[in-house]
Design an enzyme around this catalytic site. Structure first.
Site, short mmCIF file in Angstrom:
data_model
loop_
_atom_site.label_atom_id
_atom_site.label_comp_id
_atom_site.label_asym_id
_atom_site.label_seq_id
_atom_site.Cartn_x
_atom_site.Cartn_y
_atom_site.Cartn_z
N SER A 38 39.41 9.76 24.93
CA SER A 38 40.83 9.93 25.20
C SER A 38 41.51 10.94 24.28
O SER A 38 42.71 11.15 24.39
CB SER A 38 41.55 8.58 25.09
N THR A 47 45.80 8.28 23.03
CA THR A 47 46.47 9.06 22.00
C THR A 47 46.00 8.58 20.63
O THR A 47 45.69 7.42 20.46
CB THR A 47 48.00 8.81 22.06
N THR A 56 46.01 14.21 22.10
CA THR A 56 45.46 13.44 23.22
C THR A 56 44.82 14.36 24.25
O THR A 56 45.16 15.54 24.36
CB THR A 56 46.56 12.63 23.90
N ARG A 112 49.51 17.72 34.67
CA ARG A 112 50.30 16.63 34.11
C ARG A 112 50.35 16.73 32.59
O ARG A 112 49.37 17.02 31.93
CB ARG A 112 49.70 15.29 34.53
N VAL A 113 51.54 16.49 32.04
CA VAL A 113 51.74 16.44 30.60
C VAL A 113 52.38 15.10 30.26
O VAL A 113 53.33 14.68 30.93
CB VAL A 113 52.63 17.60 30.11
N GLY A 114 51.88 14.43 29.24
CA GLY A 114 52.43 13.15 28.84
C GLY A 114 53.43 13.28 27.71
O GLY A 114 54.03 14.33 27.47
N ASP A 115 53.61 12.19 26.98
CA ASP A 115 54.62 12.16 25.92
C ASP A 115 54.16 12.82 24.63
O ASP A 115 54.99 13.25 23.82
CB ASP A 115 55.00 10.71 25.62
N THR A 160 52.28 5.46 21.84
CA THR A 160 51.01 5.53 22.55
C THR A 160 51.13 4.73 23.83
O THR A 160 51.96 3.83 23.93
CB THR A 160 49.86 4.98 21.68
N GLY A 161 50.32 5.07 24.81
CA GLY A 161 50.37 4.36 26.08
C GLY A 161 50.70 5.29 27.22
O GLY A 161 50.47 6.49 27.16
N LEU A 162 51.24 4.73 28.29
CA LEU A 162 51.54 5.52 29.48
C LEU A 162 52.70 6.47 29.19
O LEU A 162 53.85 6.05 29.03
CB LEU A 162 51.88 4.60 30.65
N GLY A 163 52.39 7.76 29.10
CA GLY A 163 53.35 8.74 28.64
C GLY A 163 54.64 8.80 29.43
O GLY A 163 55.72 8.98 28.87
#
Length: 325
Positions: A84, A187, A205, A215-218, A238-241
């Site tokens: 990850s 992350t 991450t 796609r880009v997360g947090d 951390t987690g679902l961005g």
């Protein structure tokens, strides 16, 4: 916070550290602990233990908390067993591994990269954005071209053996459904304080497995996955961005601490806000980690399962976070 509140809080916490048989480094770890020993490094998930060790070693070498938080997560970016973080991470649905990272210091300096390919250490590239450009974020091909210009090695684009095996299995059905505390270990976020109270943080991450291409997360978004302010404290997520971006989670926590909330109270409030802004919360895991200038820490998650590593010069331990559900 009034001067009277500050005095009472510090007096009570200081008294707790004098109780016989209570560790001065780890007393009341879930009770807004005052860390007697600095420097302090906090990082998310089990991979935080070796990352903390690398960060502390670098801090001893250079004395720079910025060097420490960069070096700490670089250790995770190279961990071939971690699917990850780093180029060995699980790919998007097109079979391509793309990386996000951010870094920030307490004076407001920050840099990030998003949707970058073929760069082994996106955290170092994020630092280069911070220190060598007038910008905060570079993305995609622009980030890769900047890496080339700065002399970063460009790696061959191929999946790691473990990632390739997992991707081939996924392609049989090609369905995406988040699995909390498994896929969402996506992350490593690290926040640190040196002996003088200076703060810095980092976050890196490979993002959610089998995400849509682009796609880009947090993690690379300053204020979502990471925020640091020398006047107040630091937080990482951390987690679902997507769920974290919706509430600007890390910035929210730092601002709540600025208003007088403890790190624990701030993390709990951020989780409550996140829950209120996201549907299907049973399928969403997110966790926050924070420290303030007084040395207190906080951690809280939506569901059980989130943990973090806490390190000082003399100790490095895993701690289970509390959760809303």
């Amino acid at each position: 916070m009034s001067e009277r509140r500050k005095f009472i809080k510090k007096s009570l916490l200081g008294s707790a550290l004098l109780v016989p048989g209570v560790s001065t480094a780890f007393a009341g770890i879930q009770k807004n602990q005052l860390i007697a020993e600095k420097p302090l490094i906090l990082s998310t998930w089990n991979h935080g233990l070796p990352a903390n060790a690398a960060a502390i070693a670098k801090l001893k070498e250079t004395g720079s908390i910025l060097d420490a938080v960069e070096t700490g997560v670089k250790d995770t970016e190279l961990d071939l067993s971690n699917l990850s973080v780093g180029l060995q991470g699980l790919p998007d649905r097109e079979g391509i591994t793309t990386l996000d990272a951010s870094i920030m210091t307490g004076d407001g300096s920050c840099g990030s990269v998003a949707f970058v390919r073929q760069v082994k250490h996106p955290i170092s590239l994020a630092r280069a954005v911070m220190e060598k450009t007038p910008h905060v974020m570079l993305a995609g091909e622009g980030a890769r071209q900047f890496a080339i210009a700065e002399g970063f090695p460009i790696e061959k684009e191929e999946l790691s053996p473990k990632a390739k095996e997992a991707y081939e299995k996924w392609k049989i059905t090609s369905k995406y459904k988040p699995v909390i505390n498994i896929e969402n270990h996506d992350t490593i976020g690290m926040i640190g304080m040196d002996k003088d109270g200076n703060l810095a943080g980092s976050c890196t991450t490979s993002g959610l497995a089998y995400k849509m291409h682009g796609r880009v997360g947090d993690s690379p978004i300053i204020g979502a996955g990471l925020y640091v302010d020398n006047e107040v404290g630091a937080a990482t997520a951390t987690g679902l961005g997507e769920s974290i971006i919706r509430v600007c989670g890390s910035f929210l926590i730092v601002e709540l601490m600025r208003q007088g909330r403890s790190p624990q109270e701030a993390c709990e409030e951020a989780v409550k806000r996140l829950i209120s802004k996201n549907k299907n919360i049973k399928d969403i895991q997110a966790g926050f980690l924070a420290m303030n200038k007084e040395g207190q820490i906080g951690a809280y998650a939506v569901h059980p399962g989130f943990n973090f590593a806490q390190g000082t010069l003399g100790s490095n331990v895993m701690v289970d976070s509390k959760s809303h559900f």
